[in-house]
Every structure is written in structure tokens, then in C-alpha cells.
Design an enzyme around this catalytic site. Sequence first.
Site, PDB file in Angstrom:
ATOM      1  N   GLY A 148       0.775  -1.243  -0.058  1.00  0.00           N
ATOM      2  CA  GLY A 148       0.087   0.106  -0.164  1.00  0.00           C
ATOM      3  C   GLY A 148       0.903   1.086  -0.116  1.00  0.00           C
ATOM      4  O   GLY A 148       2.085   1.205   0.324  1.00  0.00           O
ATOM      5  N   CYS A 149       0.096   2.539  -0.415  1.00  0.00           N
ATOM      6  CA  CYS A 149       1.015   3.605  -0.340  1.00  0.00           C
ATOM      7  C   CYS A 149       1.556   4.210   0.946  1.00  0.00           C
ATOM      8  O   CYS A 149       2.758   4.337   1.055  1.00  0.00           O
ATOM      9  CB  CYS A 149       0.184   4.846  -0.987  1.00  0.00           C
ATOM     10  SG  CYS A 149      -1.540   4.971  -0.213  1.00  0.00           S
TER      11      CYS A 149
END
Length: 345
Positions: A148-149
Site C-alpha cells: 500500500g501507499c
Amino acid sequence: MKKVSIIGATGYAGAELLRILHNHPEAEVVHITSESHAGEAISDIYPHLKGIYDQKLMSMKDIEVIGQDSDFVFIGLPHGHAMKVGKALENMPVRIIDLGADYRFTDTDVYEEWYKVPHIHKDAPRVYGLAELYREQIRDAKIIGNAGCYTTASILALAPLAKHHLIEVDTIVVDAKSGVSGAGRSAKQANHFPELYDSFKAYGVATHRHTPEIEQAIADLSGEETVLNFTPHLVPMSRGILSTCYARLKEGVTADMVTAAYEMMYGKEYFVRLIGLGGYPATKNVRGSNFCDLGWHIDQRTGRVIVLSAIDNLVKGAAGQAVQNFNIASGFDEKLGLDMVPVYP
């Protein structure tokens, strides 16, 4: 040349994948899908792609055709949907890179607890797709769960400290800020311009779903069970994440030891740039690129280390990392299609 398809090409990450893959000499985009825009040209949805990609979007109902025609399938769907694609393609030789959460967790019970949906592909062979840490596992993986970011920024910041046992992992606090593109393209009141502009707010306090993902990686690196605090914030900009990570140093750990840990882990990594002790990474300096900039500070008064990490959430935090994983899995140079200078100012 690898043939690739993008499932869910009309999200921000999908559009960014198309931008990056256009300059990739070894990737040919053969299919792009969208359930809400099937039959339309992608350039009608994203005019910046006009004359570059004018392909028509197809439906995911043709998943078998997509699987047969592709060496790799990138999935840019909300959680709960990628596992259906993975299940449908499990007996085909196509490889999968999921930009969502469905394949990020070793323990699917953790996924079900935080995402509140049953996992229908529990036995799928998966690898966590954070290239700098899991490169060898990614090479032969059938399914890669792209990190994920927020997690990419935070794990890369904390990894050298956890791996070299320089911090008390039960004291970790992650305070991260993201541009609004991280919330996706769908209209939401919280992201409406009058709500967002000239404002700065936290959300998902103590409940954000990236929390267990960070904990999983830190526990894997340190060998110690990890529970941490993660608080995300929304800032009125389109792109970028700045993650500020705090932890108490173990007794006797010096600034030189901290610096040495970062240099040992990332000294030869092209996409991790060490700003160094006392450095201040900024989102503007990584915009439009696959770089992660790291700087760290030692607070002698509190005995804590504070690590600052800046990425572009749509590139290193999503599409760029997916292409980096694609390069590793294909045996290509990792920089292929990604060796671009950040956009400035």
C-alpha cells in the site's frame, strides 16, 4: 516483450500504470477493463491519454480471454474484488500483480478482521510486493500483493531500524499525510473541493487498514510481534505522502549506528534516496517519480529516532511499485520504464 492487461484501468492507479507502461520498452498493453465504462475509449475518460492510448475498455466478464492473452495482469480494483480475479485465473499461467489489499497479508484472518469481507482465495501462493525488501521472493511469485501507499513510505522508513534491532518495536508511532488522490477517483463529500481546500485533518484514527500491513512487515523484519499506532491525514494536494515515524532507540544505540543501518540496507538501492541524518524529505522532490526519499533525526532528550519518508503515492505507492515488481518478476532491469526525473516544481 511481455503482454500485460489492466483490470480496473479507470482508477487513478490504473491511469498511472498506463502512463508508465507507455514508456516501457518490454511491455505491451493488450487489454484494459472497466465495468462502469465498458465500450468507451480510455482517452474519453482521461483526455491526457488521447493519441497515446485510445483503446476501448472491455468488461471483466471476458476474464478468460484476458488471462489467455496476457503474461501479467495488473489489478486495480477495490478490496474484495481482486481475489475473484485471482481465483478465476489460478489455473492459467498468467501472473498477477494486485494493487489492492487482497493479497498483502500472510494471514488471511488478519485481512478478514480489518477489511470485513471473507477471503475466498486463502490458499493462493502470494508474496508481499515491496521490492526493496522482498525482491528474491517476487522473482518467481505467481501472485504479488503490491504494498500500500502509506505502508510503502512507512515500512521503508522503519525497516533498517527493525532489521538491525535498533528500536523498541512496541514504541513505534507513524504519523502520515497524503494527497487526496490516495482516496481514489470516486466522488466523496470529504474530498469535495470546498471541504478539502485550506484544511488539514486526520481520519481513520486507530482503525486504518494499513496498520496491520505495517505491523506485519516490521514483525517479519525484527522477529518480534509488533503493535503500533498509525494515524493518516489528508492534505489539500493531489499527490504525495510524507510519513513521520517515531520509535524509542534501544539503549546504547548511536546516531552513527542508525546511519550505518540505512546505508547497509539502501546504499545500493536506486529508488531509495538517503537524505541522511538531519535531512528533510519533501513530497515535491519525488512528484511523478518512483523514488522514496528518507531522512532521519535523533532526539537525544527523549531517546527517540524520527524518520521522515516522502513518496509519490500514485507511483512508488502504487503503479510505479507495481511496474518495479513486474520488472523483477520478468527478469528485467528494475529501472525499466521507471527511470524518470521527478516533476518540479
